[in-house]
Design a protein around this motif. Structure first.
Motif, mmCIF file in Angstrom:
data_model
loop_
_atom_site.group_PDB
_atom_site.id
_atom_site.type_symbol
_atom_site.label_atom_id
_atom_site.label_comp_id
_atom_site.label_asym_id
_atom_site.label_seq_id
_atom_site.Cartn_x
_atom_site.Cartn_y
_atom_site.Cartn_z
ATOM 1 N N THR A 1 29.154 -57.555 44.741
ATOM 2 C CA THR A 1 28.779 -57.658 43.325
ATOM 3 C C THR A 1 28.567 -56.279 42.705
ATOM 4 N N ILE B 1 33.026 -49.869 39.721
ATOM 5 C CA ILE B 1 34.446 -49.554 39.515
ATOM 6 C C ILE B 1 34.848 -49.777 38.061
ATOM 7 N N LEU B 2 34.434 -50.897 37.477
ATOM 8 C CA LEU B 2 34.780 -51.175 36.077
ATOM 9 C C LEU B 2 34.151 -50.155 35.124
ATOM 10 N N ALA B 3 32.900 -49.813 35.359
ATOM 11 C CA ALA B 3 32.246 -48.816 34.508
ATOM 12 C C ALA B 3 32.932 -47.459 34.653
ATOM 13 N N ILE C 1 36.102 -46.837 35.565
ATOM 14 C CA ILE C 1 37.422 -46.888 34.926
ATOM 15 C C ILE C 1 37.285 -46.862 33.413
ATOM 16 N N ALA C 2 36.327 -47.598 32.864
ATOM 17 C CA ALA C 2 36.103 -47.587 31.411
ATOM 18 C C ALA C 2 35.735 -46.191 30.934
ATOM 19 N N ALA D 1 28.956 -45.281 30.363
ATOM 20 C CA ALA D 1 29.449 -45.733 31.668
ATOM 21 C C ALA D 1 28.700 -45.026 32.792
ATOM 22 N N PRO E 1 32.303 -53.925 42.090
ATOM 23 C CA PRO E 1 33.094 -54.147 40.872
ATOM 24 C C PRO E 1 32.427 -53.616 39.608
ATOM 25 N N VAL E 2 31.110 -53.711 39.519
ATOM 26 C CA VAL E 2 30.409 -53.167 38.349
ATOM 27 C C VAL E 2 30.627 -51.660 38.266
#
Length: 139
Positions: A93, A99-101, A103-104, A121, A96-97
């Protein structure tokens, strides 16, 4: 072989419970350190990316952050005594948080240098790391 008295059985169960709690707490520290180091490296990489204008220097800064990520992963894999469902769930959990932050933040900085999204981010990565560490200690 003798049958334990109810008091002896209660004491034995309390000792087992105490030993299990101590083992879970000891196993949690490698995960907690792993989460904190990766969060710090990723957020520092994002802040450095937002503050630095030169692309080559940005890549150097991100490479230095990635070195911390690799070192944290090696130390965690060597130090982790066991994989539990809880630590696996926490990683699945939390990652992914992060990684997404990340990448953003990278995309936002590539579109608009010094964007507030990159700083946000980095903050999300840092806060997610702290929350993940606290959840890891709560085992």
């Amino acid at each position: 072989m003798t049958t334990p008295t109810p008091q002896q059985a209660t004491d034995l169960l309390a000792e087992i419970d105490s030993t299990q709690k101590q083992a879970r707490s000891t196993d949690a520290w490698p995960l907690v350190l792993f989460l904190l180091v990766i969060s710090a490296a990723a957020s520092i990489g994002l802040v450095g990316m937002a503050l630095i204008d030169d692309s080559a220097t940005q890549l150097t800064f991100l490479g230095a952050s990635a070195a911390w990520l690799a070192a944290a992963l090696v130390v965690y894999l060597v130090s982790a005594l066991s994989w539990s469902r809880r630590s696996t769930l926490l990683l699945l959990t939390w990652l992914p948080v992060i990684i997404l932050a990340f990448i953003a933040g990278v995309i936002a900085d590539s579109l608009t240098a010094g964007s507030w999204v990159t700083f946000a981010a980095a903050g999300i990565v840092w806060v997610a790391g702290i929350l993940g560490a606290l959840l890891g200690l709560r085992r």
